[in-house]
Design an enzyme around this catalytic site. Structure first.
Site, PDB file in Angstrom:
ATOM      1  N   ASP A  83       0.861  -1.179   0.000  1.00 26.01           N
ATOM      2  CA  ASP A  83       0.000   0.000   0.000  1.00 26.01           C
ATOM      3  C   ASP A  83       0.900   1.232   0.000  1.00 26.01           C
ATOM      4  O   ASP A  83       1.503   1.583   1.019  1.00 26.01           O
ATOM      5  CB  ASP A  83      -0.910  -0.003   1.232  1.00 26.01           C
ATOM      6  CG  ASP A  83      -1.988   1.077   1.143  1.00 26.01           C
ATOM      7  OD1 ASP A  83      -1.842   2.020   0.332  1.00 26.01           O
ATOM      8  OD2 ASP A  83      -2.981   0.999   1.903  1.00 26.01           O
TER       9      ASP A  83
ATOM     10  N   GLU B 217      -0.159   4.289  -1.078  1.00 28.38           N
ATOM     11  CA  GLU B 217      -1.140   5.378  -1.170  1.00 28.38           C
ATOM     12  C   GLU B 217      -1.526   5.634  -2.621  1.00 28.38           C
ATOM     13  O   GLU B 217      -0.680   5.657  -3.516  1.00 28.38           O
ATOM     14  CB  GLU B 217      -0.651   6.671  -0.517  1.00 28.38           C
ATOM     15  CG  GLU B 217      -1.764   7.711  -0.303  1.00 28.38           C
ATOM     16  CD  GLU B 217      -2.940   7.160   0.517  1.00 28.38           C
ATOM     17  OE1 GLU B 217      -3.823   6.522  -0.093  1.00 28.38           O
ATOM     18  OE2 GLU B 217      -2.967   7.339   1.742  1.00 28.38           O
TER      19      GLU B 217
ATOM     20  N   ASP C 250      -5.965   6.860   5.146  1.00 28.85           N
ATOM     21  CA  ASP C 250      -6.987   7.898   5.291  1.00 28.85           C
ATOM     22  C   ASP C 250      -8.037   7.511   6.329  1.00 28.85           C
ATOM     23  O   ASP C 250      -9.195   7.893   6.243  1.00 28.85           O
ATOM     24  CB  ASP C 250      -7.651   8.190   3.949  1.00 28.85           C
ATOM     25  CG  ASP C 250      -8.294   6.954   3.340  1.00 28.85           C
ATOM     26  OD1 ASP C 250      -8.056   5.846   3.857  1.00 28.85           O
ATOM     27  OD2 ASP C 250      -9.014   7.100   2.336  1.00 28.85           O
TER      28      ASP C 250
ATOM     29  N   PHE D  34     -11.079 -47.241  11.046  1.00 27.14           N
ATOM     30  CA  PHE D  34     -11.225 -45.997  10.296  1.00 27.14           C
ATOM     31  C   PHE D  34     -12.378 -45.109  10.776  1.00 27.14           C
ATOM     32  O   PHE D  34     -12.522 -43.989  10.304  1.00 27.14           O
ATOM     33  CB  PHE D  34     -11.366 -46.252   8.785  1.00 27.14           C
ATOM     34  CG  PHE D  34     -10.223 -47.030   8.220  1.00 27.14           C
ATOM     35  CD1 PHE D  34      -9.008 -46.408   7.972  1.00 27.14           C
ATOM     36  CD2 PHE D  34     -10.349 -48.383   7.964  1.00 27.14           C
ATOM     37  CE1 PHE D  34      -7.939 -47.124   7.465  1.00 27.14           C
ATOM     38  CE2 PHE D  34      -9.281 -49.110   7.456  1.00 27.14           C
ATOM     39  CZ  PHE D  34      -8.069 -48.488   7.212  1.00 27.14           C
TER      40      PHE D  34
ATOM     41  N   ASP E 143      -3.749 -44.416  17.940  1.00 22.36           N
ATOM     42  CA  ASP E 143      -5.071 -44.161  17.355  1.00 22.36           C
ATOM     43  C   ASP E 143      -5.669 -42.842  17.815  1.00 22.36           C
ATOM     44  O   ASP E 143      -6.548 -42.280  17.145  1.00 22.36           O
ATOM     45  CB  ASP E 143      -6.037 -45.295  17.724  1.00 22.36           C
ATOM     46  CG  ASP E 143      -5.717 -46.609  17.038  1.00 22.36           C
ATOM     47  OD1 ASP E 143      -4.867 -46.612  16.117  1.00 22.36           O
ATOM     48  OD2 ASP E 143      -6.303 -47.636  17.436  1.00 22.36           O
TER      49      ASP E 143
ATOM     50  N   HIS F 136     -15.513 -35.838   7.809  1.00 22.92           N
ATOM     51  CA  HIS F 136     -16.920 -36.209   8.004  1.00 22.92           C
ATOM     52  C   HIS F 136     -17.495 -36.689   6.676  1.00 22.92           C
ATOM     53  O   HIS F 136     -17.161 -36.171   5.602  1.00 22.92           O
ATOM     54  CB  HIS F 136     -17.725 -35.044   8.583  1.00 22.92           C
ATOM     55  CG  HIS F 136     -17.855 -33.849   7.681  1.00 22.92           C
ATOM     56  ND1 HIS F 136     -18.839 -33.716   6.732  1.00 22.92           N
ATOM     57  CD2 HIS F 136     -17.115 -32.706   7.602  1.00 22.92           C
ATOM     58  CE1 HIS F 136     -18.721 -32.549   6.112  1.00 22.92           C
ATOM     59  NE2 HIS F 136     -17.676 -31.919   6.603  1.00 22.92           N
TER      60      HIS F 136
ATOM     61  N   GLU G  92     -21.427 -38.198   5.472  1.00 26.50           N
ATOM     62  CA  GLU G  92     -22.801 -38.540   5.827  1.00 26.50           C
ATOM     63  C   GLU G  92     -23.012 -38.478   7.347  1.00 26.50           C
ATOM     64  O   GLU G  92     -23.641 -39.357   7.945  1.00 26.50           O
ATOM     65  CB  GLU G  92     -23.175 -39.908   5.246  1.00 26.50           C
ATOM     66  CG  GLU G  92     -23.190 -39.908   3.720  1.00 26.50           C
ATOM     67  CD  GLU G  92     -23.696 -41.201   3.124  1.00 26.50           C
ATOM     68  OE1 GLU G  92     -23.861 -42.190   3.883  1.00 26.50           O
ATOM     69  OE2 GLU G  92     -23.924 -41.231   1.891  1.00 26.50           O
TER      70      GLU G  92
ATOM     71  N   ASP H 122     -14.193 -31.473   3.468  1.00 25.66           N
ATOM     72  CA  ASP H 122     -14.698 -32.313   4.561  1.00 25.66           C
ATOM     73  C   ASP H 122     -13.613 -32.681   5.569  1.00 25.66           C
ATOM     74  O   ASP H 122     -13.917 -33.051   6.708  1.00 25.66           O
ATOM     75  CB  ASP H 122     -15.300 -33.612   4.009  1.00 25.66           C
ATOM     76  CG  ASP H 122     -16.596 -33.379   3.230  1.00 25.66           C
ATOM     77  OD1 ASP H 122     -17.119 -32.259   3.262  1.00 25.66           O
ATOM     78  OD2 ASP H 122     -17.065 -34.350   2.599  1.00 25.66           O
TER      79      ASP H 122
END
Length: 513
Positions: free
Chosen positions: A237, A239, A314, A434, A450, A478, A480, A503
Site C-alpha cells: 500500500d 497510497e 486515510d 477408520f 489411534d 466427516h 454422511e 470435509d
C-alpha cells in the site's frame, strides 16, 4: 511515551519443560516448550545486519532477546482500569495468565501495543481515549494461540478497529529513506475492504498522494483488476495504489497465502527498488513475489513517518475502518535488509512455533464444508460413536458439552495433539477400523497411536486438517454425518474425492459449554 501508573502483577514463572519429538510430516506443533532463553530475536537479527528496528510490536512475544518489558495494555470493562501485559521471561512469550487473571469475569480490550525498540512508537487505538478518531479498541480475548508452547492472545482486528501513532520524530523513515517491515498475520481472517495495513502512513491520517505511504497490506483487495485467484495476498500500500508488483498490471508471481499463520514482508529503498515476500509462518522459507522497480510515479517515495495498523492511510479521524485481519507481531526497520537477513528472520518466526492448539484449553471442532458450518464433531450420547451434529445457542447443555474437547499433547507424539472429552474425563477421540469413537485411554501403545493427530494447514486452504499419526495418508473427515479417518480417494465410501479437501478441514471454534 511514558506509561501512566497502573496495576502491575508481573509473574516471572518458569515455563514447563516437556520433550518435543520432531516429526518431519508435521507443520504445526503444540508441545509445551522449555523455558525460552533466546540468544537473538528478529530485532537482534536486523540490528546485527545494520538495519535496526525503529518500531517493534507484538501481543505474543518479545522481539528482542533481552526485552523484559510490557507488550501491550488491556482495559477491563467492569471498572475501566488498565493492566500492562508483559512476558514470562526475557525474550519469551507473553504472560497470558496475567491477562486471564485481570480480565476474569469481565471483558477486556487492547488499548495500546507498546514499541519494544525504545523509540516510543507505541500504537494506540484510533478512537476516543486513544489516538482519537472513529474506531474502537479490539477485543483482548477474540483469539488465543500458542507461541513457544505457551498461551498468548492475538490482536484480532474486526471492522471498526485500528491503531496508529505519529512516529515521524521517533526514528520512522521519512521521505525517500529506505525502509522494510514485516508482520505475522493470518490467512484465515481477512476481507476485501480497505485496508488491513501495517507500516508507514500519513501523519494527518488523510490520503496525501502517491508515495505518502509504505505499508504492507494483507487481504483480498484487487485494485487493478485481472487478479489471479481470490487471495489473500501480500501487497504494497503506497497510497493511491495497492500494488502486487511494480505496476498497475497484476503480478503473475503473486501467491495467495491462506495459511493459519502468515509471514508478510515488504521492503522499499525509497527511490528505485521494492520487494514483496511472504510465506507460511509455521514452516518453510519465504517466497519472493516481486523484486524490482517502484511503480511509475512512486520514485522517489515521500513517506511521512506515522505508523498504521489495521487501517489505510486515510482512516480513522472522520470515518470508521472496514477491513479485518489478525496481527501477532511486526517490526519496521531503517534500511534495506538483504535476502539473507529476511531468511534469518523467517527462520526465527518459524522457531517461535505459532499454533492454534493450546495445551489444556477447550475447543470445538467446526466443519468448514459450505453445507455444514453449523455442524461440530460431537460424541453421541447413545453410544461411543462420534458424529457430526448441528449446534445452535438453543441446543441442550448436554449436546453442547458433548461437542467440547480438551487439547492435550499427543498421547503418542507430544508434537501432535489428542482430544479428551470435556465432559467424559479420561476418554479420547480415537479411530478404530477408520471410524472415530470416544473411548477411555487403556494405556496401550495402539490406543495412543489411534488417539494422536497431527495438525496441518487445512487441505482446502481453510482452517486445519488433522492427520492420523499411524495412518499418515488419512485425515479426520466427516461423511454422511459420521466422522472417519479418510484418504483422498480409496476403497471405502468415505474416501471419496468429492468434497474430500473441505470435509477434512476444520475450524477451531470456541467451546460451546
Amino acid at each position: 511515551m511514558s506509561h501512566p501508573a497502573t496495576v502491575r502483577r508481573w509473574r516471572r514463572v518458569p515455563l514447563v519443560a516437556l520433550l518435543a519429538i520432531a516429526l518431519a510430516a508435521v507443520t504445526l506443533g503444540i508441545a509445551s516448550a522449555p523455558a525460552h532463553a533466546a540468544t537473538e530475536e528478529p530485532c537482534d537479527i536486523y540490528a546485527a545486519a545494520g538495519t535496526p528496528c525503529v518500531a517493534a510490536h507484538s501481543t505474543t512475544r518479545a522481539l528482542y532477546a533481552a526485552y523484559d518489558g510490557a507488550l501491550y495494555r488491556v482495559e477491563r470493562a467492569s471498572d475501566d482500569t488498565f493492566e500492562d501485559i508483559g512476558v514470562l521471561s526475557a525474550g519469551g512469550a507473553a504472560d497470558a495468565a496475567e491477562q486471564d487473571s485481570f480480565c476474569a469475569d469481565t471483558t477486556c480490550t487492547i488499548t495500546e501495543v507498546y514499541d519494544q525498540s525504545g523509540h516510543g512508537n507505541d500504537l494506540q487505538f484510533e478512537g476516543t481515549g486513544g489516538a482519537g478518531g472513529e474506531d474502537t479498541a479490539s477485543s483482548a480475548t477474540a483469539q488465543a494461540i500458542s507461541v513457544y508452547g505457551q498461551k498468548a492472545y492475538a490482536l484480532y482486528i474486526n471492522a471498526g478497529n485500528a491503531y496508529w501513532v505519529n512516529g515521524s520524530s521517533n526514528g520512522v523513515p521519512t521521505g525517500s529513506s529506505p525502509e522494510a517491515e514485516y508482520m505475522v498475520t493470518s490467512g484465515q481472517h481477512y476481507n476485501a475492504k480497505c485496508c488491513f495495513d501495517y507500516g508507514n502512513s500519513e501523519t494527518d491520517r488523510t490520503a496525501d498522494g502517491d508515495g505518502a505511504m509504505d505499508a504492507i497490506n494483507f487481504g483480498s483487495e484487487c485494485w487493478f483488476g485481472s487478479c489471479t485467484g481470490s487471495g489473500p495476498w501480500v501487497q504494497a500500500d503506497l497510497e493511491d495504489g495497492l500494488f502486487s508488483g511494480g505496476s498497475d498490471s497484476w503480478n503473475s508471481s503473486q501467491e495467495a497465502l491462506g495459511d493459519s499463520f502468515v509471514t508478510a514482508m515488504l521492503k522499499n529503498n525509497g527511490s528505485t527498488e521494492m520487494a514483496i515476500e511472504g510465506g507460511n509462518a509455521q514452516s518453510g522459507s519465504l517466497t519472493t513475489m516481486y523484486d524490482g522497480a517502484l511503480p511509475s510515479g512512486y520514485d522517489p517515495m515521500v513517506k511521512q513517518g506515522a505508523i498504521t495498523l489495521g487501517a489505510g492511510g486515510d482512516c480513522c479521524v472522520t470515518k470508521s475502518n472496514g477491513s479485518i485481519g489478525t496481527f501477532y507481531e511486526g517490526v519496521i526497520v531503517s534500511g534495506y535488509p538483504t535476502s539473507a537477513t529476511d531468511a534469518a528472520v523467517q527462520a526465527n518466526i518459524v522457531a517461535a512455533n505459532y499454533s492454534a492448539f493450546i495445551p489444556g484449553t477447550e475447543i470445538s471442532l467446526q466443519a468448514s464444508t459450505s453445507c455444514c458450518t453449523s455442524d461440530y464433531i460431537q460424541h453421541d450420547a447413545s453410544d461411543d460413536k462420534v458424529v457430526l451434529a448441528k449446534l445452535t445457542s438453543s441446543s441442550s447443555s448436554t449436546d453442547k458439552a458433548d461437542a467440547d474437547w480438551i487439547v492435550e499433547p499427543g498421547l503418542y507424539n507430544s508434537s501432535c495433539v489428542s482430544f479428551e472429552s470435556a465432559n467424559e474425563s479420561g476418554e479420547y477421540l480415537r479411530h478404530s477400523n477408520f471410524e472415530l469413537y470416544l473411548e477411555p485411554n487403556d494405556g496401550t501403545t495402539l490406543f495412543s497411536e489411534d488417539a494422536t493427530f497431527c495438525p496441518t494447514t487445512g487441505n482446502s486452504g481453510k482452517g486445519y486438517s488433522l492427520q492420523s499419526v499411524n495412518y499418515p495418508s488419512q485425515y479426520i473427515r466427516h461423511y454422511e454425518y459420521v466422522v472417519y479417518i479418510a484418504s483422498d480417494g480409496g476403497s471405502k465410501a468415505w474416501d471419496t474425492t468429492t468434497n474430500w479437501a473441505a470435509d477434512s478441514s476444520w475450524y477451531i471454534a470456541s467451546p460451546w459449554s
